[in-house]
Motif scaffolding. Structure first.
Motif, short mmCIF file in Angstrom:
data_model
loop_
_atom_site.label_atom_id
_atom_site.label_comp_id
_atom_site.label_asym_id
_atom_site.label_seq_id
_atom_site.Cartn_x
_atom_site.Cartn_y
_atom_site.Cartn_z
N GLU A 35 0.41 -1.04 0.44
CA GLU A 35 0.24 0.18 0.08
C GLU A 35 1.10 1.30 -0.46
N VAL A 36 1.78 1.80 0.79
CA VAL A 36 2.98 2.33 0.98
C VAL A 36 3.09 2.65 -0.63
N GLU A 38 2.73 1.57 -3.43
CA GLU A 38 1.78 1.54 -4.45
C GLU A 38 1.18 3.13 -4.00
N ARG A 39 0.64 3.79 -3.08
CA ARG A 39 0.27 5.27 -3.37
C ARG A 39 2.03 6.25 -3.05
N THR A 40 3.18 5.72 -2.82
CA THR A 40 4.21 6.38 -3.58
C THR A 40 4.33 6.29 -4.75
N THR A 42 1.86 6.52 -7.06
CA THR A 42 0.84 7.27 -7.80
C THR A 42 0.48 8.93 -7.16
N GLU A 43 0.52 8.61 -5.41
CA GLU A 43 0.90 10.23 -5.23
C GLU A 43 2.15 10.98 -5.06
N ARG A 46 3.14 12.09 -8.27
CA ARG A 46 1.66 11.63 -9.40
C ARG A 46 2.35 12.77 -10.45
N HIS A 49 2.98 10.12 -12.82
CA HIS A 49 1.86 8.78 -13.00
C HIS A 49 0.92 9.61 -14.03
N ALA A 119 3.09 0.51 -9.55
CA ALA A 119 1.86 1.96 -9.38
C ALA A 119 2.17 2.93 -10.56
#
Length: 146
Positions: A35-36, A38-40, A42-43, A46, A49, A119
């Motif tokens: 989760e961490v 993937e968020r890195t 995509t966010e 950003r 991505h 991600a």
């Protein structure tokens, strides 16, 4: 490129990154690390991505060139006629540094790279396929999803 660090190269970033991934897995399980990461991808990354989602690979390629070059990695980038871009890393600066420092488990960095790559490409027309080719080498193919 938005993600440019111009200060001194701190290769211990790789050891800290590995420590962070190991901590997440050991304390919260692999799902938390996924989760961490993937968020890195995509966010935190950003802009890169979003460009990939829009079909623009330029920032990812610049990112690869900039950081591998800056850290003294031995690599090449080649584009084929079908649009596949192959990053061949013949001497990975991250893995080499971890080994030099005697830090075990460096290959988990490769696992994390796969997750970050997924991600970066989430909801985009691309995928990145990573193949480990040796102790300090890999091939990553950025290609259109089939």
């Amino acid at each position: 490129m938005r993600y440019v660090c111009k200060g001194e190269v701190h290769k211990d970033f790789h050891a800290s990154f590995l420590d962070g991934v190991n901590y997440l897995i050991d304390e919260y399980g692999e799902g938390a690390a996924l989760e961490v990461l993937e968020r890195t991808g995509t966010e935190v990354y950003r802009q890169m991505h979003r460009k990939l989602v829009a079909g623009d690979t330029s920032e990812l390629l610049e990112y690869w060139r900039y950081y591998l070059g800056r850290e003294g990695g031995k690599f090449s980038l080649e584009e084929s006629k079908d649009g596949t871009v192959t990053l061949t890393v013949s001497d990975c600066p991250a893995l080499r540094h971890l080994e030099k420092r005697g830090i075990p488990g460096g290959k988990r960095t490769c696992w994390a790279t796969r997750i970050l790559n997924d991600a970066f490409c989430k909801d985009s027309p691309y995928e990145i396929v990573l193949e480990e080719t040796g102790d300090f080498s890999c091939r990553q193919a950025l290609r259109k999803k089939t």
